[in-house]
Design a protein around this motif. Sequence first.
Motif, short mmCIF file in Angstrom:
data_model
loop_
_atom_site.label_atom_id
_atom_site.label_comp_id
_atom_site.label_asym_id
_atom_site.label_seq_id
_atom_site.Cartn_x
_atom_site.Cartn_y
_atom_site.Cartn_z
N UNK A 1 -28.21 -4.08 -8.02
CA UNK A 1 -28.29 -5.52 -8.11
C UNK A 1 -29.73 -5.97 -7.84
N UNK A 2 -30.13 -7.14 -8.33
CA UNK A 2 -31.46 -7.66 -8.00
C UNK A 2 -31.64 -7.68 -6.48
N UNK A 3 -32.77 -7.13 -6.00
CA UNK A 3 -32.94 -6.94 -4.56
C UNK A 3 -34.37 -7.17 -4.11
N UNK A 4 -34.49 -7.46 -2.82
CA UNK A 4 -35.79 -7.62 -2.18
C UNK A 4 -35.75 -6.92 -0.83
N UNK A 5 -36.80 -6.16 -0.54
CA UNK A 5 -36.91 -5.42 0.72
C UNK A 5 -38.04 -6.04 1.53
N UNK A 6 -37.78 -6.34 2.80
CA UNK A 6 -38.77 -7.01 3.63
C UNK A 6 -38.70 -6.51 5.07
N UNK A 7 -39.73 -6.85 5.84
CA UNK A 7 -39.74 -6.47 7.25
C UNK A 7 -38.70 -7.28 8.02
N UNK A 8 -38.30 -6.74 9.13
CA UNK A 8 -37.31 -7.40 10.00
C UNK A 8 -38.02 -8.18 11.10
N UNK A 9 -37.56 -9.39 11.37
CA UNK A 9 -38.13 -10.21 12.42
C UNK A 9 -37.20 -10.24 13.62
N UNK A 10 -37.79 -10.23 14.82
CA UNK A 10 -36.99 -10.30 16.05
C UNK A 10 -36.37 -11.69 16.18
N UNK A 11 -35.37 -11.79 17.04
CA UNK A 11 -34.72 -13.08 17.30
C UNK A 11 -33.40 -13.22 16.57
N UNK A 12 -32.77 -14.35 16.79
CA UNK A 12 -31.48 -14.58 16.13
C UNK A 12 -31.29 -16.07 15.85
N UNK A 13 -30.40 -16.34 14.92
CA UNK A 13 -30.05 -17.72 14.60
C UNK A 13 -29.22 -18.29 15.75
N UNK A 14 -29.50 -19.54 16.13
CA UNK A 14 -28.76 -20.21 17.20
C UNK A 14 -28.16 -21.49 16.63
N UNK A 15 -26.84 -21.57 16.63
CA UNK A 15 -26.16 -22.73 16.05
C UNK A 15 -25.35 -23.51 17.09
N UNK A 16 -25.38 -23.09 18.33
CA UNK A 16 -24.60 -23.76 19.37
C UNK A 16 -25.15 -25.15 19.67
N UNK A 17 -24.26 -26.03 20.13
CA UNK A 17 -24.70 -27.37 20.55
C UNK A 17 -25.58 -27.30 21.79
N UNK A 18 -25.25 -26.41 22.69
CA UNK A 18 -25.96 -26.34 23.97
C UNK A 18 -27.45 -26.00 23.75
N UNK A 19 -28.31 -26.79 24.36
CA UNK A 19 -29.74 -26.53 24.32
C UNK A 19 -30.49 -27.06 23.12
N UNK A 20 -29.80 -27.82 22.24
CA UNK A 20 -30.51 -28.26 21.04
C UNK A 20 -31.59 -29.29 21.32
N UNK A 21 -31.46 -29.99 22.45
CA UNK A 21 -32.50 -30.97 22.77
C UNK A 21 -33.85 -30.29 23.00
N UNK A 22 -33.85 -29.02 23.38
CA UNK A 22 -35.11 -28.30 23.56
C UNK A 22 -35.56 -27.60 22.29
N UNK A 23 -34.62 -27.32 21.40
CA UNK A 23 -34.99 -26.58 20.18
C UNK A 23 -35.42 -27.48 19.02
N UNK A 24 -34.92 -28.72 18.98
CA UNK A 24 -35.29 -29.61 17.88
C UNK A 24 -36.81 -29.84 17.82
N UNK A 25 -37.51 -30.08 18.93
CA UNK A 25 -38.98 -30.22 18.83
C UNK A 25 -39.66 -28.95 18.31
N UNK A 26 -39.10 -27.78 18.61
CA UNK A 26 -39.67 -26.54 18.10
C UNK A 26 -39.49 -26.45 16.58
#
Length: 310
Positions: free
Chosen positions: A97-122
């Motif tokens: 299938x059409x594909x793309x290979x790339x480097x992996x970045x550290x970290x993870x997606x955060x979707x929780x409500x808790x703490x969004x007031x600090x993440x929105x400015x980021x």
Amino acid sequence: MTRMGPLTLAWVSRHLEVGERIVRTEALHGGITADMRLLTIGTRGGTRDLVLRSFVNVEHAEDWLNREADALTLLAGTGVPAPGLVAVDPTAAHCEYPSLLMTHLAGRVVLDDEGWETRVPLLARQLVAIHAVRPAVRPREYVAWTTADTVVVPKGADAAVWAAAIEVIRKPAPPYEERFLHRDFQPGNVLFDVEPPSSAGPRITGVVDWAAASWGPADLDVAHCSTNLALLHGPAWGLRFAEAYEEAGGVLAADASERLYWRVRDGLACSEEVRQVGQPWREAGRTELTTRAVEERLDAYVTALMGELG
């Protein structure tokens, strides 16, 4: 998620360093259009990770992958934390299938409500940095994702409010200053270091999914993130993000009617794909964000926009 076929395995292996080999593959969840896999690569000194993105029976896959490859290439060295391009096979000349290979970045997606007031400015500061990129070769112009005639009015919505919103996007797009756009900048495409050193607070470690990178108004990227924040965390966060963007140094349309156009356009575009939008969020644990719940939040957000700016 389809199985990683022998042609793809061979293609990836050809792009590894001498002596390296694939020792493990793991499906990554959260995407809507692409199969994503984390590939653990055995090296002489240990392991490293790569990410494989494959489009299975997706229309315009060649275009999407070429755009992403071009975006990753131009972002190298800019300071924007995007993956590095390793290889791309946009026409499936070598892979199943059409594909793309790339480097992996550290970290993870955060979707929780808790703490969004600090993440929105980021998020806002990161988007300002993306819009500051001045590529030597401009990507193509943005493409609108809805028309006034394809909007789907949610069940139970105020028909008069939605009719007024639809009339907003019947008008020609207002003039704008052109910027480099991610075009799908939203919490699902941003990685956070959620366990930083004690007092440092959270930080963004990566921005992914550059397949829709475009050239257009900063307001459109801000509008898209605003819509997603409204659906994830409630309409108030959608309304707040434009302010956060300006507080971070970003510049938006000066006229309220122009701001309304872009924000309503993105909100109405979401009306056509509410089911798809909520799917990865539910898979990530936000099971309360049913299709109906997302529809209700979208209705509340569009109503709030029309009340605030309309």
